[in-house]
Write a protein that holds these residues in place. Structure first.
Motif: not given
Length: 748
Positions: A298-299, A315-316, A319-320, A377, A379
């Motif tokens: 995710w990152h 999986e995240q 967060d933003e 991220q 998105k």
RNA sequence: GACCGGUUAGCUCAGCUGGUAGAGCGCUACAUUGACAUUGUAGAGGUCACAAGUUCAAGUCUUGUACCGGUCACCA
């Protein structure tokens, strides 16, 4: 006696304008001249045709100004750009071409909003959500409007002869239209898609950023080696590791042959035992660290690719805003900046830390447009698909025919490869191709408010792309487009596209695009992409890339170094002409250009030299018939040689301008005027003008006047103000036009 | 790591397709109040980064080395 002292001269030469009795003082003339040029309307090719100065079917020369940011002020880089483009424009106008230079400004969406948000926070301690979309847009609009006049006024000070009646702003109605049209067409062709992909997320600005807008900063951070079951893995970012349940190694790595792809193992991890899966993938470099790594799809872009390849879960974790999610267990809710130390502490307690390398340096991605550190991220965003094949529409691009199966990438490549677009200097071709080869889909949506809002509407999971709302209950995408999306349309949106305007037919493709090499990818490539898809044309036939302006110690000019030279100060002190020339001479295409105040001062002397040459010629040729050219037979051999030499110089200067070697052209014109015309021809003429041989006087006097006129023309593109000032003082019978800007270029 | 530049006079740089080094600024001397808030004339100053190669001939072409700068990619 012609060469007498100044007291007698005034008495003897009442027709010599008083103005010449003083040294040339630029500041007294420049603004008046610019106003006069503007009033004449000659910056507009339509007016030139109307007034019979340009032929209605003459060849065209068109160029769009790389629009400066509305909120900016003029710096020397702009100065160089304006000087170069104005030389090309003035030269071509004098050569009789239908010459159009379109001015404009850019909203620079992200940079501008970032600036206004900064002010908002500083002055009112408010963030964008506190005042809402509408209010923020109002404030940004007002801010942009206010600074717009600043940059326009400064542009005029440089003498830029652009057609202000065609002024364009990236966010005005015509341009808005063009952007909507482009988006919709590309969407309908399947070249714009919405998808969940890994993007560069800026937690400060709360928006995505394109790959090209990322800047890498080298940083020193501790590098942690963690025990991960039987393996050791390394990381600088322990705070992302909560979800790491895949451990990856190279399939050929001899150290790990006992482990099979897909095999499960139990490992003790940050918040307790987990089941990890072995993945064998060639993306892992066995040479790095232990040759084993865990992934955080995710990152991390690379991890995401691996996960996609093997259809793994993602999986995240963060967060933003950069805060840890529930997956982090006891650390959830903490900001990553604070959490790292706490996580490492816990890992140490659990005996999972093998060692820490404090000397490790790596590159950290930051947002070059005034934001913060980038956090990748996954998105849902809008992308331009550069790999998708489609059937080409009508095409004027060399080597690409209607019906050919192409991708945006191949269009980008072929437009240059087949000579549709020529890049100067040509070594940038390689840079351009290299960029295309590495190009990934272009993320075009931004979570900011200032800009072109995406014409997409959502309702119950459905998406409709069109300009206006499909009806009740449909909600428009709140996002706006990357500023380079609209910039990509610039060569034709400024000409009125998608309307089929006369300007479009006449001036597109444009003749040349002149800009700094630093935005070859951002802008030049995007224009080729947009134009070739939407129009089946290249946006410009030539690209001229200039370098960065540096100081005399070859350092970048920057505020923090305190070595900036403000163009307006220089114009005030030494004149726009001197400032322009200093930015041209010594500046080869694509090379950085050194600049110092001394250099500018030097060219002010040159302006004064032209002034005095003119004064001398005018003072010493009174009584000479300047209208009728003496018969060739009356010229001495020496005089014929002078004429021949001058024609050769004109030919060379013209040729150099046409090949974009402005630095050479300027130097030749400068050298001829000073060291041939003044030092040799005028010096040797003194005796002849003083002699009693009337015929010789007449011929030589005519020749001097002729050379003066022709030299003023040749010098005009480079030094428009001083040459026009003198031109205005010449007797009418010496001129072919009242204004030098539209006088005809000397015969070669 | 890949790619692109650069290395020539004290400084900033030019030298296109190979024929024994150029400009501007600076410096030195002399002249000059002359069209010139100056200008002109003359001059000093360079193993063209280094090495090898191609050639009758190499700043100029080829290969390699060193240093400087830049772009891109990547670093678990």
């Amino acid at each position: 006696m012609v060469l007498s002292n100044s007291m007698d001269k005034e008495a003897q030469q009442p027709n010599i304008p008083e103005i010449f009795l003083q040294p040339y003082e630029p500041s007294g003339h420049e603004d008046k001249l610019y106003a006069m040029w503007e009033k004449s309307g000659f910056f507009n090719p339509d007016v030139c045709i109307e007034k019979g100065i340009t032929k209605a079917d003459a060849e065209t020369f068109s160029i769009v100004l790389p629009p400066p940011n509305v909120t900016g002020t003029l710096h020397m880089g702009h100065g160089a750009m304006l000087a170069i483009e104005d030389i090309l424009v003035r030269y071509n106008r004098m050569c009789g071409k239908r010459t159009l230079w379109i001015p404009g400004t850019d909203s620079a969406a992200l940079a501008t909003q970032s600036k206004v948000e900064g002010i908002l926070y500083k002055e009112e301690k408010k963030r964008r959500d506190d005042i809402g979309r509408e209010e923020l847009l109002k404030r940004i609009g007002a801010f942009a409007e206010e600074s717009k006049d600043t940059i326009i006024g400064q542009t005029k000070k440089m003498g830029a002869s652009m057609d202000w009646s065609r002024y364009a702003f990236t966010l005005d109605d015509t341009r808005y239209n063009a952007v909507m049209e482009a988006f919709i067409r590309m969407y309908e062709a399947g070249l714009i898609y919405r998808g969940g992909r890994i993007v560069n997320w800026d937690p400060n600005m709360q928006t995505t950023v394109s790959d090209d807008e990322i800047e890498y900063e080298e940083k020193n951070s501790p590098f942690y080696y963690f025990k991960y079951g039987p393996f050791t893995i390394g990381t600088v970012r322990p705070e992302t590791k909560f979800g790491d349940k895949y451990v990856v190694m190279h399939p050929d790595d001899a150290r790990y042959t006992e482990y099979q792809h897909g095999q499960h193992i139990e490992v003790e991890w940050i918040n307790g035992p987990i089941t990890a899966t072995i993945i064998k993938d060639e993306a892992v470099d066995p040479e790095v660290g232990t040759g084993v790594m865990t992934i955080t799809p995710w990152h991390s872009a690379v991890d995401f690719e691996i996960a996609q390849r093997h259809k793994l879960d993602w999986e995240q974790i963060i967060d933003e805003r950069g805060v840890l999610l529930p997956i982090a267990g006891e650390f959830a809710g903490q900001h990553i900046k604070k959490a790292r130390a706490a996580i490492v502490e816990k890992m140490t307690e659990k005996g999972l830390v093998e060692k820490v390398d404090e000397t490790y340096t790596h590159n950290v991605a930051t947002n070059s447009r005034g934001g913060g550190m980038i956090e990748p991220q996954i998105k849902e965003q809008w992308f331009v698909d550069v790999h998708k094949e489609f059937s080409m529409g009508p095409s004027e691009i060399p080597g690409i025919n209607e019906g050919d199966t192409v991708t945006l990438k191949t269009l980008l490549k072929k437009a240059v490869e087949n000579g549709g677009v020529s890049i100067f200097p040509d070594r940038f071709n390689k840079t351009y191709y290299h960029w295309i080869d590495n190009l990934r889909d272009w993320c075009i949506s931004r979570q900011i408010w200032y800009g072109h809002r995406i014409p997409a509407w959502f309702k119950d999971g459905e998406i409709v792309v069109q300009k206006i709302s499909p009806g009740e209950g449909w909600v428009q995408d709140p996002d706006t487009l990357d500023t380079w999306f609209s910039s990509g349309l610039w060569t034709f949106s400024t000409l009125g596209w998608p309307e089929e305007t006369a300007d479009m037919k006449t001036y597109h493709p444009t003749t040349v695009l002149e800009t700094g090499y630093d935005i070859l990818f951002f802008w030049v490539a995007r224009m080729v992409l947009m134009s070739s898809f939407l129009l089946g044309q290249v946006p410009f036939k030539n690209v001229y890339l200039h370098g960065l302006v540096r100081d005399d110690k070859n350092r970048k000019m920057s505020k923090s170094l305190g070595n900036t030279i403000n163009p307006l100060d220089m114009i005030q002190k030494y004149g726009a002409d001197a400032t322009r020339l200093s930015l041209i001479i010594g500046a080869a295409p694509g090379n950085d250009m050194p600049l110092s105040e001394d250099k500018i001062r030097g060219y002010k002397k040159f302006a004064n030299k032209i002034w005095n040459i003119s004064r001398f010629v005018l003072t010493n040729t009174s009584g000479i018939d300047v209208t009728t050219e003496p018969p060739l037979s009356s010229f001495s051999e020496r005089e014929l040689a002078i004429r021949k030499e001058f024609h050769a110089v004109v030919a060379e200067v013209s040729n150099d301008i046409e090949r974009f070697n402005l630095y050479i052209a300027a130097e030749k014109a400068y050298h001829y005027l000073w060291h041939t015309f003044a030092d040799v021809i005028i010096e040797e003429s003194k005796d002849i003008l003083n002699s009693s041989d009337q015929e010789a006087r007449q011929v030589r006097g005519w020749l001097l006047c002729h050379l003066l006129v022709e030299n003023l023309k040749m010098m005009h593109p480079f030094m428009p103000f001083v040459t026009e000032t003198i031109w205005q003082e010449l007797p009418k019978e010496m001129k072919d036009q009242e204004l030098l800007i539209v006088a005809s270029w000397p015969k070669k």
